[in-house]
Write a protein that holds these residues in place. Structure first.
Motif, mmCIF file in Angstrom:
data_model
loop_
_atom_site.group_PDB
_atom_site.id
_atom_site.type_symbol
_atom_site.label_atom_id
_atom_site.label_comp_id
_atom_site.label_asym_id
_atom_site.label_seq_id
_atom_site.Cartn_x
_atom_site.Cartn_y
_atom_site.Cartn_z
ATOM 1 N N VAL A 110 -56.114 -53.260 28.020
ATOM 2 C CA VAL A 110 -56.296 -52.462 26.808
ATOM 3 C C VAL A 110 -56.884 -51.126 27.249
ATOM 4 C CG1 VAL A 110 -57.535 -52.224 24.616
ATOM 5 C CG2 VAL A 110 -56.639 -54.463 25.291
ATOM 6 N N SER A 111 -56.362 -50.029 26.690
ATOM 7 C CA SER A 111 -56.885 -48.710 27.046
ATOM 8 C C SER A 111 -57.997 -48.313 26.079
ATOM 9 C CB SER A 111 -55.776 -47.661 27.019
ATOM 10 O OG SER A 111 -55.494 -47.269 25.687
ATOM 11 N N GLU A 112 -58.737 -47.265 26.461
ATOM 12 C CA GLU A 112 -59.840 -46.814 25.626
ATOM 13 C C GLU A 112 -59.368 -46.211 24.304
ATOM 14 O OE1 GLU A 112 -60.472 -42.569 28.007
ATOM 15 O OE2 GLU A 112 -61.617 -44.343 28.594
ATOM 16 N N ARG A 113 -58.069 -45.916 24.186
ATOM 17 C CA ARG A 113 -57.511 -45.417 22.917
ATOM 18 C C ARG A 113 -56.829 -46.524 22.115
ATOM 19 N NH1 ARG A 113 -52.085 -41.977 24.034
ATOM 20 N NH2 ARG A 113 -51.700 -42.762 21.944
ATOM 21 N N GLY A 114 -56.921 -47.771 22.597
ATOM 22 C CA GLY A 114 -56.374 -48.894 21.845
ATOM 23 C C GLY A 114 -54.954 -49.257 22.170
ATOM 24 N N ASP A 115 -54.412 -48.747 23.273
ATOM 25 C CA ASP A 115 -53.084 -49.171 23.710
ATOM 26 C C ASP A 115 -53.147 -50.618 24.191
ATOM 27 O OD1 ASP A 115 -52.251 -46.548 23.243
ATOM 28 O OD2 ASP A 115 -52.591 -45.956 25.332
ATOM 29 N N LEU A 158 -60.077 -53.199 30.964
ATOM 30 C CA LEU A 158 -60.291 -52.137 29.995
ATOM 31 C C LEU A 158 -60.246 -50.819 30.761
ATOM 32 C CD1 LEU A 158 -63.162 -53.752 27.923
ATOM 33 C CD2 LEU A 158 -60.821 -53.357 27.159
ATOM 34 N N LEU A 159 -59.242 -49.997 30.462
ATOM 35 C CA LEU A 159 -58.901 -48.858 31.305
ATOM 36 C C LEU A 159 -58.797 -47.556 30.506
ATOM 37 C CD1 LEU A 159 -55.948 -50.643 33.140
ATOM 38 C CD2 LEU A 159 -58.267 -50.359 34.038
ATOM 39 N N PRO A 160 -58.889 -46.403 31.190
ATOM 40 C CA PRO A 160 -58.608 -45.145 30.502
ATOM 41 C C PRO A 160 -57.170 -45.097 29.979
ATOM 42 C CG PRO A 160 -59.757 -44.737 32.566
ATOM 43 C CD PRO A 160 -59.372 -46.193 32.565
ATOM 44 N N ARG A 161 -56.232 -45.591 30.804
ATOM 45 C CA ARG A 161 -54.831 -45.722 30.415
ATOM 46 C C ARG A 161 -54.279 -47.011 31.012
ATOM 47 N NH1 ARG A 161 -52.416 -41.077 28.504
ATOM 48 N NH2 ARG A 161 -50.366 -41.886 29.051
ATOM 49 N N GLU A 188 -64.266 -40.953 19.900
ATOM 50 C CA GLU A 188 -63.051 -40.392 20.487
ATOM 51 C C GLU A 188 -63.063 -40.545 22.007
ATOM 52 O OE1 GLU A 188 -60.463 -36.243 20.451
ATOM 53 O OE2 GLU A 188 -62.278 -36.443 19.241
ATOM 54 N N GLY A 189 -61.992 -41.166 22.539
ATOM 55 C CA GLY A 189 -61.846 -41.303 23.982
ATOM 56 C C GLY A 189 -62.799 -42.273 24.628
ATOM 57 N N ALA A 190 -63.290 -43.245 23.862
ATOM 58 C CA ALA A 190 -64.230 -44.221 24.434
ATOM 59 C C ALA A 190 -64.233 -45.491 23.598
ATOM 60 C CB ALA A 190 -65.645 -43.643 24.496
ATOM 61 N N LEU A 191 -64.684 -46.574 24.216
ATOM 62 C CA LEU A 191 -64.895 -47.838 23.517
ATOM 63 C C LEU A 191 -66.369 -47.945 23.137
ATOM 64 C CD1 LEU A 191 -62.872 -50.184 25.905
ATOM 65 C CD2 LEU A 191 -62.097 -49.214 23.737
ATOM 66 N N ALA A 208 -67.994 -53.344 35.341
ATOM 67 C CA ALA A 208 -66.796 -54.159 35.144
ATOM 68 C C ALA A 208 -65.744 -53.459 34.279
ATOM 69 C CB ALA A 208 -67.172 -55.486 34.496
ATOM 70 N N THR A 209 -66.009 -52.232 33.875
ATOM 71 C CA THR A 209 -65.140 -51.527 32.929
ATOM 72 C C THR A 209 -64.719 -50.177 33.497
ATOM 73 O OG1 THR A 209 -66.458 -52.529 31.146
ATOM 74 C CG2 THR A 209 -64.933 -50.774 30.533
ATOM 75 N N ALA A 210 -63.426 -49.888 33.451
ATOM 76 C CA ALA A 210 -62.945 -48.574 33.876
ATOM 77 C C ALA A 210 -62.886 -47.592 32.722
ATOM 78 C CB ALA A 210 -61.569 -48.704 34.527
ATOM 79 N N ALA A 211 -62.735 -48.090 31.501
ATOM 80 C CA ALA A 211 -62.717 -47.226 30.323
ATOM 81 C C ALA A 211 -64.119 -46.652 30.078
ATOM 82 C CB ALA A 211 -62.252 -48.016 29.104
ATOM 83 N N LYS A 212 -64.155 -45.529 29.390
ATOM 84 C CA LYS A 212 -65.440 -44.932 29.013
ATOM 85 C C LYS A 212 -66.087 -45.775 27.930
ATOM 86 C CE LYS A 212 -67.560 -40.668 27.305
ATOM 87 N NZ LYS A 212 -67.313 -39.275 26.811
#
Length: 216
Positions: A110-115, A158-161, A188-191, A208-212
């Motif tokens: 899952v990306s930080e924008r909800g993809d 959990l990733l940026p993209r 915006e742009g983060a979880l 453990a998380t790559a997303a912001k």
């Protein structure tokens, strides 16, 4: 607990606790199949399965299994009073027609924008399986993802993209992992981290998380 974080059953209980009374909820394959076993006693939740069940109950007691009553994960289930099963095309009509309030799905990423990426990893030893995920991503009013926070080798999910092919873009509302509960779209742009599992620190979660991440 023997380790930091939630067990699979704890995760399922946490997801079930957030489902409002009277909801029609599709249960995807993988970890989500545990959720119907933890319906809060003060709520009536109608669980749906894409292979043709409405009113799916908890797993059967030992010795009470009906091999002709299975969920989309090919596991034996029960029906609640008033439940029904029918052709899978009718189940898909419910999904595509906007009749499902919530879909609880598993995911590879899952990306930080909800993809959402949950149908293939590109691994030739694991054939891709779209199933009804794309229909649910488009048709359900709210998408909840239930998954482990990292892969077996510790890589973040959990990733940026997303690096895997997408099931759908920007559809995930909330993610439940063994380490935390996180919201999409609240920053915006983060979880946004709503809850951290017992024994897990902020540093553990960030590592453990790559997303912001945002901690309110």
């Amino acid at each position: 607990m023997s380790r930091a974080g939630w067990s699979r059953e704890d995760m399922a209980r946490r997801v079930a606790a957030d489902i409002p009374d009277g909801s029609y909820v599709n249960i995807g394959v993988g970890l989500p199949v545990l959720v119907p076993g933890f319906v809060p006693s003060d709520r009536e939740i109608v669980y749906h399965s894409e292979n043709g069940i409405l009113g799916m109950g908890p797993p059967p007691a030992p010795g009470a299994e009906d091999p002709e009553l299975i969920n989309a994960n090919k596991q034996m289930v029960t029906l609640v009073a008033g439940g029904a099963y029918f052709h899978h095309t009718d189940a898909f009509v419910m999904m595509r027609g906007g009749h499902i309030d919530i879909a609880v799905l598993g995911a590879f990423q899952v990306s930080e924008r909800g993809d959402l990426a949950n149908w293939t990893t590109g691994d030739s030893s694991m054939p891709p399986a779209v199933g009804g995920a794309m229909d649910l991503a488009a048709g359900a009013r709210r998408i909840l993802v239930m998954m482990t926070h990292t892969t077996k080798d510790g890589s973040p999910k959990l990733l940026p993209r997303c690096t895997y092919p997408l099931t759908a873009a920007g559809v995930v509302d909330r993610v439940y992992t063994d380490l935390a509960v996180l919201d999409v779209g609240a920053a915006e742009g983060a979880l946004v981290v709503r809850e951290i599992a017992p024994g897990v620190t902020r540093s553990d979660l960030v590592a453990a998380t790559a997303a912001k991440l945002v901690f309110p």
